[in-house]
Design an enzyme around this catalytic site. Structure first.
Site, PDB file in Angstrom:
ATOM      1  N   SER A 244       0.925  -1.190  -0.070  1.00 18.38           N
ATOM      2  CA  SER A 244       0.181   0.011   0.214  1.00 18.38           C
ATOM      3  C   SER A 244       0.904   1.211  -0.039  1.00 18.38           C
ATOM      4  O   SER A 244       1.894   1.612  -0.924  1.00 18.38           O
ATOM      5  CB  SER A 244      -0.854  -0.044   1.324  1.00 18.38           C
ATOM      6  OG  SER A 244      -2.063   0.849   0.901  1.00 18.38           O
ATOM      7  N   HIS A 386      -7.588  -5.732   0.693  1.00 22.05           N
ATOM      8  CA  HIS A 386      -6.488  -4.893   0.709  1.00 22.05           C
ATOM      9  C   HIS A 386      -5.464  -5.461   1.999  1.00 22.05           C
ATOM     10  O   HIS A 386      -5.998  -5.308   3.096  1.00 22.05           O
ATOM     11  CB  HIS A 386      -6.653  -3.536   0.829  1.00 22.05           C
ATOM     12  CG  HIS A 386      -5.643  -2.439   0.729  1.00 22.05           C
ATOM     13  ND1 HIS A 386      -5.108  -2.179  -0.126  1.00 22.05           N
ATOM     14  CD2 HIS A 386      -5.068  -1.811   1.828  1.00 22.05           C
ATOM     15  CE1 HIS A 386      -4.000  -1.254   0.121  1.00 22.05           C
ATOM     16  NE2 HIS A 386      -4.103  -1.130   1.351  1.00 22.05           N
TER      17      HIS A 386
HETATM   18  C1  GTR Z   1      -5.553   4.596   1.904  1.00 27.19           C
HETATM   19  C2  GTR Z   1      -4.841   5.298   0.986  1.00 27.19           C
HETATM   20  C3  GTR Z   1      -4.110   4.454  -0.062  1.00 27.19           C
HETATM   21  C4  GTR Z   1      -3.107   3.406   0.683  1.00 27.19           C
HETATM   22  C5  GTR Z   1      -3.554   2.798   1.874  1.00 27.19           C
HETATM   23  C6  GTR Z   1      -2.593   2.218   2.697  1.00 27.19           C
HETATM   24  O1  GTR Z   1      -6.025   5.072   2.737  1.00 27.19           O
HETATM   25  O2  GTR Z   1      -6.059   5.547   0.283  1.00 27.19           O
HETATM   26  O3  GTR Z   1      -3.318   5.302  -1.241  1.00 27.19           O
HETATM   27  O4  GTR Z   1      -2.002   3.840   0.716  1.00 27.19           O
HETATM   28  O5  GTR Z   1      -4.284   3.905   2.669  1.00 27.19           O
HETATM   29  O6  GTR Z   1      -1.401   2.584   2.846  1.00 27.19           O
HETATM   30  O7  GTR Z   1      -3.107   1.322   3.527  1.00 27.19           O
END
Ligand code: GTR
Length: 406
Positions: A244, A386
């Protein structure tokens, strides 16, 4: 002492190089028979046309001219410019060492990597497990950890997390290294007044000054500065891995520092692996609103102007060439936009082609849990949310192993 039977990967390692813009038509409809989308022309900037309009047809021209142009465009418009590389007084202090970690399977080290700048000092702590019993220095996966250190990169291994399955990494013959990104600078917007910004920034900051993603990437390079000195590590085979925001960081670290032999971007989404043009989910406006400290001032001006950026993220992927690049996505991660993460790999592939290497050209967007690993760019779409999981790590290591057998 245990021995491992894995084949040492022979990762490619190479030298610097350099870029402009023309329209690259893309048929998104060719991506997946299972999930057809309309043909679109994303008007991607062409990694292989220089700012002067010349077509780049050789790796020499890429390295001599175009790569530096592209890198500079990313510094100027998105990630910013680091005011310092390796500080003159960078210090390594092994603060803990144990040859019998992981039930005797690994040697553990904790290394304090410290620096001092005009505005103050700082340090990161590198946690490292090197497999015991190898006859050669170990290739290494370095994780930029963007989750709480105690719960994810515990050196005692009392707490184990799939986010960093160090035992599995060691069992496969790789050294497992990690540092906590907030050691470099905390993940918060405080006007760049803390951490490495405080230590090294000179006033006034400009629209091109580095943001937090670039600062964390700088930290990854300082970790690498240590790793290349450790006799247990194969300096030519260190992979940088991030999830991420960490995945965005890993890509930028690999672009800026060509000593990384492999780059792994997991679910990195916006301003990571995913193309900005045609992106759904998180867009440039969203990411700058949510995380104003991650990127530079100029990037803010591209809110809702994706198509006016002189780069797109396939060109960041191209900066990794000819080294190994692995992009991973997850089915339930629409915010990151898996298909656009895959497409970056596809459209970075012509640069790999200059080296006679196979990327993702002509590859169909794969089904979930069916990794594409035949060339020098790998990709998978994991079923699920995610996250960074043991499945993801298994694929990263399969890819590194496979390359070693070529
Ligand atoms: C989210 C963000 C993403 C990603 C994520 C993370 O909120 O919108 O771009 O980076 O965090 O790092 O878990």
């Amino acid at each position: 002492m245990t021995t491992t039977s894995f084949k040492l990967p022979v990762w490619r390692f190479h030298l610097p190089a350099l870029a402009v813009v023309c329209a690259l038509p893309m048929l998104a409809g060719s991506l997946s028979a299972a999930e057809p989308v309309a043909a679109v022309d994303l008007k991607l900037p062409d990694p292989l046309v220089t700012l002067g309009g010349e077509k780049v047809t050789t790796k020499e021209a890429w390295e001599k001219t175009r790569r530096a142009e592209v890198l500079e465009l990313f510094r100027k418009n998105i990630y910013g410019r680091a005011p310092v590389g390796r500080p003159a007084d960078l210090k390594f202090e092994v603060i803990d060492s144990a040859v019998d970690a992981m039930g005797g399977k690994a040697t553990r080290k904790q290394v304090k990597i410290s620096w001092r700048g005009p505005g103050g000092e700082g340090a990161l702590k590198l946690v490292l497990f090197i497999p015991n019993g190898l006859t050669k220095p170990a290739p290494c996966f370095l994780l930029i950890c963007n989750r709480p250190a105690a719960a994810n990169i515990d050196p005692t291994r009392a707490v184990k997390s799939p986010f960093w399955p160090a035992e599995e990494i060691v069992a496969r013959g790789y050294a497992a290294a990690a540092f906590y990104n907030a050691d470099v600078v905390p993940d918060k917007h405080d006007e760049f007044k803390s951490g490495v910004f405080k230590a090294f920034d000179t006033e006034p900051r400009t629209a091109e000054s580095w943001g937090t993603i670039a600062a964390w990437a700088w930290g990854a390079s300082r970790a690498l500065d240590y790793l290349v000195t450790d006799a247990g590590i194969d300096a030519k085979r260190v992979a940088v891995v991030g999830h991420s925001r960490g995945g965005k960081t890993a890509l930028w670290a690999g672009a800026e520092d060509e000593r990384f032999a492999m780059v792994v971007s997991n679910d990195s989404g916006s301003t990571g692996a995913a193309l900005a043009r045609g992106k759904t989910g998180e867009k440039i406006r969203d990411i700058n609103r949510g995380f104003p400290h991650w990127f530079n001032g100029n990037y803010k001006t591209f809110a809702d102007r994706e198509e006016e950026l002189p780069v797109d993220q396939h060109m960041l992927a191209a900066l990794i060439a000819p080294r190994l690049l692995y992009i991973a996505s997850a089915t339930e991660d629409d915010w990151a936009h898996p298909k656009n993460e895959f497409l970056s790999g596809v459209h970075a592939s012509p640069v790999y082609g200059l080296y006679g290497l196979e990327g993702l050209t002509g590859k169909a967007f794969p089904n979930p849990d069916a990794p594409v690993q035949g060339g020098s760019i790998g990709y998978h779409l994991r079923t699920g949310k995610h996250n960074l999981t043991e499945y993801d790590w298994g694929c990263f290591m399969d890819f590194a192993d496979k390359e070693g057998k070529n």
